[in-house]
Scaffold this motif. Structure first.
Motif, PDB file in Angstrom:
ATOM      1  N   LEU A 190      -3.130  -3.578  -9.780  1.00 23.79           N
ATOM      2  CA  LEU A 190      -3.858  -2.618  -8.944  1.00 23.79           C
ATOM      3  C   LEU A 190      -3.383  -2.716  -7.497  1.00 23.79           C
ATOM      4  O   LEU A 190      -3.047  -3.793  -7.019  1.00 23.79           O
ATOM      5  CB  LEU A 190      -5.366  -2.902  -8.992  1.00 23.79           C
ATOM      6  CG  LEU A 190      -6.080  -2.665 -10.322  1.00 23.79           C
ATOM      7  CD1 LEU A 190      -7.541  -3.074 -10.213  1.00 23.79           C
ATOM      8  CD2 LEU A 190      -5.969  -1.211 -10.761  1.00 23.79           C
ATOM      9  N   SER A 191      -3.391  -1.591  -6.816  1.00 28.37           N
ATOM     10  CA  SER A 191      -3.038  -1.583  -5.394  1.00 28.37           C
ATOM     11  C   SER A 191      -4.231  -2.080  -4.581  1.00 28.37           C
ATOM     12  O   SER A 191      -5.365  -2.132  -5.077  1.00 28.37           O
ATOM     13  CB  SER A 191      -2.676  -0.166  -4.953  1.00 28.37           C
ATOM     14  OG  SER A 191      -3.835   0.667  -4.999  1.00 28.37           O
ATOM     15  N   SER A 192      -3.992  -2.413  -3.330  1.00 26.72           N
ATOM     16  CA  SER A 192      -5.069  -2.869  -2.438  1.00 26.72           C
ATOM     17  C   SER A 192      -6.140  -1.800  -2.282  1.00 26.72           C
ATOM     18  O   SER A 192      -7.336  -2.106  -2.225  1.00 26.72           O
ATOM     19  CB  SER A 192      -4.500  -3.241  -1.068  1.00 26.72           C
ATOM     20  OG  SER A 192      -3.606  -4.324  -1.190  1.00 26.72           O
ATOM     21  N   ILE A 193      -5.733  -0.537  -2.220  1.00 29.64           N
ATOM     22  CA  ILE A 193      -6.719   0.548  -2.064  1.00 29.64           C
ATOM     23  C   ILE A 193      -7.563   0.687  -3.320  1.00 29.64           C
ATOM     24  O   ILE A 193      -8.768   0.939  -3.255  1.00 29.64           O
ATOM     25  CB  ILE A 193      -6.039   1.889  -1.703  1.00 29.64           C
ATOM     26  CG1 ILE A 193      -7.050   3.019  -1.590  1.00 29.64           C
ATOM     27  CG2 ILE A 193      -5.030   2.324  -2.671  1.00 29.64           C
ATOM     28  CD1 ILE A 193      -7.425   3.325  -0.201  1.00 29.64           C
ATOM     29  N   GLU A 194      -6.948   0.519  -4.499  1.00 28.52           N
ATOM     30  CA  GLU A 194      -7.714   0.604  -5.753  1.00 28.52           C
ATOM     31  C   GLU A 194      -8.727  -0.527  -5.853  1.00 28.52           C
ATOM     32  O   GLU A 194      -9.869  -0.316  -6.282  1.00 28.52           O
ATOM     33  CB  GLU A 194      -6.760   0.584  -6.957  1.00 28.52           C
ATOM     34  CG  GLU A 194      -5.993   1.880  -7.129  1.00 28.52           C
ATOM     35  CD  GLU A 194      -4.914   1.800  -8.184  1.00 28.52           C
ATOM     36  OE1 GLU A 194      -4.722   2.811  -8.883  1.00 28.52           O
ATOM     37  OE2 GLU A 194      -4.244   0.756  -8.313  1.00 28.52           O
ATOM     38  N   ILE A 195      -8.333  -1.722  -5.422  1.00 31.65           N
ATOM     39  CA  ILE A 195      -9.267  -2.852  -5.431  1.00 31.65           C
ATOM     40  C   ILE A 195     -10.404  -2.588  -4.458  1.00 31.65           C
ATOM     41  O   ILE A 195     -11.576  -2.851  -4.756  1.00 31.65           O
ATOM     42  CB  ILE A 195      -8.529  -4.171  -5.103  1.00 31.65           C
ATOM     43  CG1 ILE A 195      -7.566  -4.531  -6.241  1.00 31.65           C
ATOM     44  CG2 ILE A 195      -9.529  -5.320  -4.882  1.00 31.65           C
ATOM     45  CD1 ILE A 195      -6.626  -5.672  -5.933  1.00 31.65           C
ATOM     46  N   ALA A 196     -10.067  -2.042  -3.277  1.00 34.45           N
ATOM     47  CA  ALA A 196     -11.107  -1.711  -2.289  1.00 34.45           C
ATOM     48  C   ALA A 196     -12.084  -0.694  -2.861  1.00 34.45           C
ATOM     49  O   ALA A 196     -13.308  -0.838  -2.732  1.00 34.45           O
ATOM     50  CB  ALA A 196     -10.471  -1.174  -1.009  1.00 34.45           C
ATOM     51  N   LEU A 197     -11.569   0.339  -3.536  1.00 34.95           N
ATOM     52  CA  LEU A 197     -12.422   1.379  -4.115  1.00 34.95           C
ATOM     53  C   LEU A 197     -13.322   0.807  -5.209  1.00 34.95           C
ATOM     54  O   LEU A 197     -14.514   1.110  -5.267  1.00 34.95           O
ATOM     55  CB  LEU A 197     -11.573   2.521  -4.678  1.00 34.95           C
ATOM     56  CG  LEU A 197     -10.983   3.488  -3.650  1.00 34.95           C
ATOM     57  CD1 LEU A 197      -9.845   4.301  -4.249  1.00 34.95           C
ATOM     58  CD2 LEU A 197     -12.066   4.425  -3.106  1.00 34.95           C
ATOM     59  N   LEU A 198     -12.763  -0.031  -6.061  1.00 34.59           N
ATOM     60  CA  LEU A 198     -13.556  -0.609  -7.152  1.00 34.59           C
ATOM     61  C   LEU A 198     -14.625  -1.563  -6.642  1.00 34.59           C
ATOM     62  O   LEU A 198     -15.728  -1.617  -7.178  1.00 34.59           O
ATOM     63  CB  LEU A 198     -12.642  -1.343  -8.145  1.00 34.59           C
ATOM     64  CG  LEU A 198     -11.948  -0.473  -9.185  1.00 34.59           C
ATOM     65  CD1 LEU A 198     -10.850  -1.257  -9.877  1.00 34.59           C
ATOM     66  CD2 LEU A 198     -12.942   0.061 -10.211  1.00 34.59           C
ATOM     67  N   SER A 199     -14.290  -2.323  -5.602  1.00 35.23           N
ATOM     68  CA  SER A 199     -15.239  -3.324  -5.097  1.00 35.23           C
ATOM     69  C   SER A 199     -16.160  -2.756  -4.023  1.00 35.23           C
ATOM     70  O   SER A 199     -17.028  -3.453  -3.517  1.00 35.23           O
ATOM     71  CB  SER A 199     -14.496  -4.564  -4.574  1.00 35.23           C
ATOM     72  OG  SER A 199     -13.565  -4.192  -3.582  1.00 35.23           O
ATOM     73  N   ASP A 200     -15.969  -1.475  -3.676  1.00 32.16           N
ATOM     74  CA  ASP A 200     -16.790  -0.788  -2.664  1.00 32.16           C
ATOM     75  C   ASP A 200     -16.774  -1.532  -1.333  1.00 32.16           C
ATOM     76  O   ASP A 200     -17.801  -1.729  -0.687  1.00 32.16           O
ATOM     77  CB  ASP A 200     -18.233  -0.613  -3.164  1.00 32.16           C
ATOM     78  CG  ASP A 200     -18.965   0.518  -2.440  1.00 32.16           C
ATOM     79  OD1 ASP A 200     -18.309   1.268  -1.690  1.00 32.16           O
ATOM     80  OD2 ASP A 200     -20.192   0.652  -2.619  1.00 32.16           O
ATOM     81  N   GLU A 221     -14.497  -2.146   4.664  1.00 28.85           N
ATOM     82  CA  GLU A 221     -13.529  -2.717   5.614  1.00 28.85           C
ATOM     83  C   GLU A 221     -12.132  -2.750   5.016  1.00 28.85           C
ATOM     84  O   GLU A 221     -11.153  -2.428   5.693  1.00 28.85           O
ATOM     85  CB  GLU A 221     -13.977  -4.120   6.053  1.00 28.85           C
ATOM     86  CG  GLU A 221     -15.236  -4.128   6.917  1.00 28.85           C
ATOM     87  CD  GLU A 221     -15.169  -3.137   8.086  1.00 28.85           C
ATOM     88  OE1 GLU A 221     -14.157  -3.151   8.812  1.00 28.85           O
ATOM     89  OE2 GLU A 221     -16.109  -2.333   8.258  1.00 28.85           O
ATOM     90  N   ALA A 222     -12.048  -3.132   3.743  1.00 30.60           N
ATOM     91  CA  ALA A 222     -10.732  -3.137   3.085  1.00 30.60           C
ATOM     92  C   ALA A 222     -10.209  -1.708   2.942  1.00 30.60           C
ATOM     93  O   ALA A 222      -9.023  -1.455   3.101  1.00 30.60           O
ATOM     94  CB  ALA A 222     -10.832  -3.802   1.708  1.00 30.60           C
ATOM     95  N   TYR A 223     -11.113  -0.764   2.671  1.00 28.02           N
ATOM     96  CA  TYR A 223     -10.702   0.636   2.554  1.00 28.02           C
ATOM     97  C   TYR A 223     -10.141   1.140   3.883  1.00 28.02           C
ATOM     98  O   TYR A 223      -9.102   1.810   3.916  1.00 28.02           O
ATOM     99  CB  TYR A 223     -11.873   1.517   2.111  1.00 28.02           C
ATOM    100  CG  TYR A 223     -11.476   2.972   2.050  1.00 28.02           C
ATOM    101  CD1 TYR A 223     -10.655   3.438   1.028  1.00 28.02           C
ATOM    102  CD2 TYR A 223     -11.863   3.868   3.042  1.00 28.02           C
ATOM    103  CE1 TYR A 223     -10.245   4.762   0.986  1.00 28.02           C
ATOM    104  CE2 TYR A 223     -11.454   5.193   3.006  1.00 28.02           C
ATOM    105  CZ  TYR A 223     -10.647   5.630   1.977  1.00 28.02           C
ATOM    106  OH  TYR A 223     -10.225   6.932   1.947  1.00 28.02           O
ATOM    107  N   LYS A 224     -10.826   0.809   4.974  1.00 25.70           N
ATOM    108  CA  LYS A 224     -10.330   1.224   6.292  1.00 25.70           C
ATOM    109  C   LYS A 224      -8.942   0.641   6.542  1.00 25.70           C
ATOM    110  O   LYS A 224      -8.061   1.288   7.099  1.00 25.70           O
ATOM    111  CB  LYS A 224     -11.283   0.740   7.386  1.00 25.70           C
ATOM    112  CG  LYS A 224     -12.592   1.496   7.475  1.00 25.70           C
ATOM    113  CD  LYS A 224     -13.416   0.879   8.597  1.00 25.70           C
ATOM    114  CE  LYS A 224     -14.809   1.441   8.665  1.00 25.70           C
ATOM    115  NZ  LYS A 224     -15.623   0.745   9.674  1.00 25.70           N
TER     116      LYS A 224
END
Length: 193
Positions: free
Chosen positions: A78-88, A91-94
């Motif tokens: 998974l990409s970093s953005i996908e992990i951010a999206l899954l974990s809600d 800050e990681a999404y930003k």
């Protein structure tokens, strides 16, 4: 059983992969950070499992194709953005997703499909003037299928306050009759003057 053993091996492998990724990203990561990282992945794996069962039944849908990689790939893929999206994780999404502004609509759809309320609400706040009524309708439909009932209700209230009607797609996506009735009641309430 062998299936159970395989499941535990897969879980352990993905937790270790995630902890190693945390160490790679931050060689000075504390023990607490590593525990948090492992805890997050276990929560996300539980979420993925629940959503996988839902979307396996809709395997020809555009929505399933949009999130299939997030739900069916191992964490290490998974990409970093996908992990951010899954974990809600806003800050990681930003950090990983917000700078790529042209994909905000796709990311909002993905957040809704996996029930990631914090990221979804962040995108809605930032891009509110670009989101049309039909977009809100689609997003609410997605949320109603993601097991995040709290977000489905709060967005329904917001849509009603803005003079929108209940979107018909909720009936298509949502299998929870009680939630459909709750959403319906939000749209039937009279706005406060």
């Amino acid at each position: 059983t062998k299936v159970d053993q395989n499941h535990y091996v897969q879980t352990a492998t993905q937790v270790v992969d995630m902890v190693l990724k945390t160490i790679k990203d931050d060689p000075q990561a504390s023990r607490e950070n590593l525990i948090n990282s492992a805890t997050d992945i276990i929560k996300v794996m539980e979420k993925k499992e629940k959503l996988r069962k839902k979307w396996q039944e809709m395997d020809d849908s555009d929505e399933n194709r949009a999130i299939s990689h997030m739900l069916f790939a191992n964490f290490s893929n998974l990409s970093s953005i996908e992990i951010a999206l899954l974990s809600d994780d806003v800050e990681a999404y930003k950090k990983f997703g917000w700078r790529d502004g042209q994909y905000w609509a796709r990311n909002l759809d993905s957040a809704a499909l996996v029930g990631s309320k914090e990221i979804g609400e962040f995108i809605i706040r930032e891009k509110n003037n670009l989101i049309k009524e039909e977009d809100y309708g689609r997003i609410l439909g997605y949320i109603s299928s993601s097991f995040n009932n709290e977000w489905a209700i709060s967005l329904s209230i917001k849509m009603k306050e803005q003079g929108m009607s209940m979107p018909s797609c909720v009936h298509y996506f949502c299998e929870d009759f009680d939630l459909i009735e709750e959403i319906k009641s939000c749209f039937e309430k009279k706005n406060k003057k």
